[in-house]
Design a protein around this motif. Structure first.
Motif, PDB file in Angstrom:
ATOM      1  N   GLU A  87       0.834  -1.201   0.000  1.00 25.97           N
ATOM      2  CA  GLU A  87       0.000   0.000   0.000  1.00 25.97           C
ATOM      3  C   GLU A  87       0.870   1.252   0.000  1.00 25.97           C
ATOM      4  O   GLU A  87       0.527   2.256  -0.628  1.00 25.97           O
ATOM      5  N   ARG A 115      -6.133   0.539  -1.901  1.00 25.60           N
ATOM      6  CA  ARG A 115      -6.028   0.054  -0.526  1.00 25.60           C
ATOM      7  C   ARG A 115      -5.750  -1.443  -0.449  1.00 25.60           C
ATOM      8  O   ARG A 115      -5.136  -1.920   0.495  1.00 25.60           O
ATOM      9  N   ASP A 130      -9.546   3.490  -3.016  1.00 25.96           N
ATOM     10  CA  ASP A 130     -10.129   4.280  -1.933  1.00 25.96           C
ATOM     11  C   ASP A 130     -10.548   5.665  -2.409  1.00 25.96           C
ATOM     12  O   ASP A 130     -11.515   6.246  -1.908  1.00 25.96           O
ATOM     13  N   SER A 154     -16.125   0.843   4.185  1.00 22.40           N
ATOM     14  CA  SER A 154     -15.070   1.413   5.014  1.00 22.40           C
ATOM     15  C   SER A 154     -13.776   0.634   4.787  1.00 22.40           C
ATOM     16  O   SER A 154     -13.763  -0.598   4.826  1.00 22.40           O
ATOM     17  N   PHE A 155     -12.712   1.352   4.547  1.00 21.74           N
ATOM     18  CA  PHE A 155     -11.424   0.717   4.299  1.00 21.74           C
ATOM     19  C   PHE A 155     -10.555   0.657   5.554  1.00 21.74           C
ATOM     20  O   PHE A 155      -9.390   0.281   5.482  1.00 21.74           O
ATOM     21  N   GLU A 156     -11.127   1.025   6.689  1.00 13.51           N
ATOM     22  CA  GLU A 156     -10.377   0.961   7.934  1.00 13.51           C
ATOM     23  C   GLU A 156     -10.214  -0.492   8.375  1.00 13.51           C
ATOM     24  O   GLU A 156     -11.151  -1.288   8.274  1.00 13.51           O
ATOM     25  N   ASP A 157      -9.037  -0.816   8.879  1.00 13.34           N
ATOM     26  CA  ASP A 157      -8.720  -2.159   9.380  1.00 13.34           C
ATOM     27  C   ASP A 157      -8.850  -3.236   8.310  1.00 13.34           C
ATOM     28  O   ASP A 157      -9.011  -4.418   8.622  1.00 13.34           O
ATOM     29  N   THR A 159      -7.733  -5.987   5.944  1.00  7.79           N
ATOM     30  CA  THR A 159      -6.548  -6.846   5.978  1.00  7.79           C
ATOM     31  C   THR A 159      -6.400  -7.729   4.745  1.00  7.79           C
ATOM     32  O   THR A 159      -5.289  -8.118   4.400  1.00  7.79           O
ATOM     33  N   THR A 172     -11.546  -7.844   7.538  1.00  8.24           N
ATOM     34  CA  THR A 172     -10.956  -6.839   8.418  1.00  8.24           C
ATOM     35  C   THR A 172     -10.459  -7.557   9.669  1.00  8.24           C
ATOM     36  O   THR A 172     -10.592  -8.778   9.795  1.00  8.24           O
ATOM     37  N   ARG A 173      -9.914  -6.811  10.595  1.00  7.81           N
ATOM     38  CA  ARG A 173      -9.418  -7.442  11.812  1.00  7.81           C
ATOM     39  C   ARG A 173     -10.543  -8.032  12.648  1.00  7.81           C
ATOM     40  O   ARG A 173     -10.325  -8.974  13.420  1.00  7.81           O
TER      41      ARG A 173
END
Length: 320
Positions: A87, A115, A130, A154-157, A159, A172-173
């Motif tokens: 990334e 992302r 993103d 949402s691209f947060e967390d 993986t 994700t996590r």
């Protein structure tokens, strides 16, 4: 006696199921991730120096890459062509069985901010952009965009990502989510420390820090391997692998399942019947079970009395 017997079987099977591989502790101490290909080779990624090293099952180093920025290893199921995505560098590269770079794809000039990237095969990539909130199907061989879908998640967390059978798997996590290309969510489930996907034919697996889960449309997520004390786990087609206490352990797929099946009767709760005031079947049989003991006591008393009578009769004869 039976619980002790089952416990001995479980201990024996557990010791037979695991095998410590001869990999130096120093090589595992700072490992950020570990992957195993289907030939038994191991790949260790260290985030401290961004090194990516390949070893055989005896611990012999087969190749090493010194990367300049963090990379995410997609999988090593095809050791001839291992995809890595960065990334930070906005690129994907492929390395061969000797850890030599064979191809690099730069996303900066053609796309916004990628992302996550997933290599479906040796021609196509799936990209999560993103900046445009779109899912892009890209043929990197001829540098053409095949499809582009709105994908406002949402691209947060985030993986990992996997695309298979017209389904987009997002990891994700803390969650796994499955979508159609039209951004219709068809499945969602919570999990802990999700790291990456692994596909074996039609089976979709999720690798976490210390467990391996399997997805099925009927049952959802089920755990197929777990060790709460492990730092890293992975699997290939023959075995499970784990790093625990800076040691690398190998577990046979068949022998891992066997102790669980044999241990199961021990974990079944004992059924306690409530008292209803009525004699149970066991209580009715109890007098019959104790009858031989009472009969034995009665015979002993009669024998003692007979001995006393004989002794008395003998004494009377002596006195006369």
């Amino acid at each position: 006696m039976k619980p002790v017997y089952l416990l001995l079987i479980f201990v024996f099977c557990s010791s037979a199921a695991q095998k410590v591989l001869p990999l130096d502790t120093l090589k595992l101490k700072e490992a950020k991730d570990m992957l195993a290909d289907d030939y038994g080779n191991l790949y260790i990624y260290k985030s401290k120096d961004f090194s990516f090293t390949k070893y055989d099952s005896l611990g012999k180093q087969l190749g090493k890459m010194m990367l300049t920025v963090p990379y995410k290893v997609q999988n090593v199921q095809n050791p001839l062509n291992v995809p890595l995505f960065s990334e930070n560098a906005q690129e994907m590269k492929f390395v061969d069985q000797n850890m030599n770079e064979i191809q690099r794809i730069d996303f900066k000039q053609k796309f916004g901010f990628i992302r996550m990237a997933y290599a479906e095969d040796l021609q196509q990539l799936w990209l999560l952009d993103d900046s445009t909130k779109r899912l892009i199907q890209y043929n990197f061989r001829n540098d053409t965009t095949i499809n582009s879908y709105p994908f406002d998640i949402s691209f947060e967390d985030l993986t990992d990502m996997l695309v298979y059978e017209n389904k987009i798997y997002i990891l994700t996590r803390n969650h796994i989510r499955i979508y159609t290309p039209k951004f219709e969510k068809i499945f969602e489930a919570p999990l802990v420390n999700g790291k990456r996907f692994r596909r074996e034919n039609d089976t979709i697996l999720v690798i976490t820090n210390n467990s391996i889960l399997k997805y099925s449309p009927e049952k959802g997520m089920t755990t197929v391997f777990e060790d709460p004390e492990a730092q890293i786990v992975d699997k290939n087609i023959l075995s499970y692998f784990e790093i625990n206490g800076n040691k690398l352990y190998l577990y046979s797929l068949e022998k891992v399942k066997k102790p669980k099946q044999e241990k199961q009767p021990e974990s079944q709760p004992e059924i306690i019947q409530e008292s209803t005031g009525k004699p149970t079947e066991n209580s009715e049989k109890k007098p019959d079970e104790t009858q031989p003991e009472g009969k034995s006591d009665h015979t002993l008393e009669k024998l003692v009395e007979d001995v006393r009578e004989v002794q008395t009769e003998g004494v009377e004869r002596l006195t006369n």
